[in-house]
Design an enzyme around this catalytic site. Structure first.
Site, PDB file in Angstrom:
ATOM      1  N   SER A 135       0.866  -1.174   0.000  1.00  0.00           N
ATOM      2  CA  SER A 135       0.000   0.000   0.000  1.00  0.00           C
ATOM      3  C   SER A 135       0.907   1.230   0.000  1.00  0.00           C
ATOM      4  O   SER A 135       1.833   1.325  -0.798  1.00  0.00           O
ATOM      5  CB  SER A 135      -0.929  -0.028   1.215  1.00  0.00           C
ATOM      6  OG  SER A 135      -1.769   1.107   1.247  1.00  0.00           O
ATOM      7  N   TYR A 149      -4.480   8.545  -6.351  1.00  0.00           N
ATOM      8  CA  TYR A 149      -3.602   7.564  -5.716  1.00  0.00           C
ATOM      9  C   TYR A 149      -4.126   7.190  -4.335  1.00  0.00           C
ATOM     10  O   TYR A 149      -4.210   6.008  -3.985  1.00  0.00           O
ATOM     11  CB  TYR A 149      -2.196   8.144  -5.627  1.00  0.00           C
ATOM     12  CG  TYR A 149      -1.127   7.165  -5.219  1.00  0.00           C
ATOM     13  CD1 TYR A 149      -0.797   6.089  -6.034  1.00  0.00           C
ATOM     14  CD2 TYR A 149      -0.428   7.317  -4.018  1.00  0.00           C
ATOM     15  CE1 TYR A 149       0.198   5.194  -5.674  1.00  0.00           C
ATOM     16  CE2 TYR A 149       0.570   6.428  -3.652  1.00  0.00           C
ATOM     17  CZ  TYR A 149       0.872   5.366  -4.475  1.00  0.00           C
ATOM     18  OH  TYR A 149       1.847   4.472  -4.111  1.00  0.00           O
ATOM     19  N   LYS A 153      -5.415   3.548  -2.745  1.00  0.00           N
ATOM     20  CA  LYS A 153      -4.753   2.940  -1.592  1.00  0.00           C
ATOM     21  C   LYS A 153      -5.699   2.806  -0.396  1.00  0.00           C
ATOM     22  O   LYS A 153      -5.608   1.828   0.352  1.00  0.00           O
ATOM     23  CB  LYS A 153      -3.512   3.745  -1.208  1.00  0.00           C
ATOM     24  CG  LYS A 153      -2.410   3.722  -2.264  1.00  0.00           C
ATOM     25  CD  LYS A 153      -1.936   2.309  -2.578  1.00  0.00           C
ATOM     26  CE  LYS A 153      -0.755   2.303  -3.539  1.00  0.00           C
ATOM     27  NZ  LYS A 153      -0.304   0.926  -3.874  1.00  0.00           N
TER      28      LYS A 153
END
Length: 279
Positions: A135, A149, A153
């Site tokens: 992660s 992003y 995650k």
């Protein structure tokens, strides 16, 4: 997990994936190194009787199934899966196109799901396995210019936490890894894509963000080879951690997240407690 095991690693053609594959080979394990460009994987890792290079586009479920089939045909098992492949779409949310958001999610969230779904029947049959998913600190806290992003995650975090409860009864352990800034290829032009400027209100801040992200490539403090060796250690433990914060900056970020969350809990504790039906 102290004897020779079979590792399947995604994104093994460059960046952290190369370091993880090399560390696993150095530790005496068999490695299935995968990537979209198998020639690049071979050039990065060389030849070894313990190495199998397989084409794998993690966004394609059929590719994932084929890679698992090849691993079983060659080595007879898959003991450790490392979901490592990633990309980075940077930019202000308003300027990121729906297509860019989808590509980010396809690689960083749906992609690991595709590979894990293909591997799980093997691990269930074995009644053993390790699933290590890379992660980020962006899975702990969002940040300006990182909406795509961080969204991928954060999704990865929720999926992994839920998966852990589902597969642990089969002897399968999961570990989510939250690296801070490591000197990988994530910030290179091959991995980072920027939203096309389209809204004047963001111009000044966008210029500052672009300068930071492009200038920070190659300046990260973390050593990916050391992280790779740490993952070898973690995978060998009888009870591996559910989470591994990788790097001093990752630890600092996690501590800040905990402190902020505690403040938010305390600030509205009384109002929150008042929302129940009357006794």
């Amino acid at each position: 997990m102290n004897n020779k095991k079979v590792w399947l690693i995604t994104g093994a053609g460059r960046g952290m994936g190369v370091d993880i594959a090399k560390a696993a080979l150095a530790a005496g394990h068999n490695v299935v190194a995968t990537g979209r460009n198998i020639e690049k994987v071979r050039q990065s890792l060389g030849d070894s009787p313990n190495l199998l290079v397989v084409k794998l586009d993690i966004t394609d479920p059929s590719d994932a199934a084929s890679a698992v089939k090849a691993a079983i045909s060659k080595f007879g098992a898959i003991d450790v899966l490392v979901n490592n492949a990633a990309n980075f779409y940077a930019g202000y949310f308003e300027e990121l196109t729906p297509e860019q958001m989808q590509i980010q999610l396809s690689t960083s969230l749906t992609g690991p799901m595709n590979v894990t779904r293909a591997v799980l029947p093997v691990m269930r049959q074995q009644r053993s396995g390790r699933i290590i998913t890379i992660s980020s600190t962006a899975g702990l806290t969002g940040f300006e210019f990182g909406a795509a992003y961080a969204a991928s995650k954060f999704g990865l975090e929720g999926w992994m936490q839920s998966l852990q409860a589902e597969v642990e009864p089969f002897g399968i352990h999961t570990t989510t890894v939250n690296p801070g800034f490591f000197r990988t290829e994530l910030l290179t032009e091959a991995s980072t894509n920027f939203a096309t400027p389209s809204i004047d209100d963001y111009n000044d801040r966008r210029a500052q963000q672009m300068e930071f992200w492009k200038g920070y490539n190659g300046q990260q403090a973390g050593d990916p080879a050391k992280l790779a060796r740490a993952l070898i250690t973690i995978a060998s433990e009888e009870q591996p951690p559910l989470r591994f914060l990788a790097g001093a900056d990752a630890v600092d970020t996690a501590e800040q997240v905990v402190a902020t969350l505690q403040k938010q809990i305390s600030a509205y504790r009384d109002l929150s407690a008042s929302l129940a039906y009357p006794a």
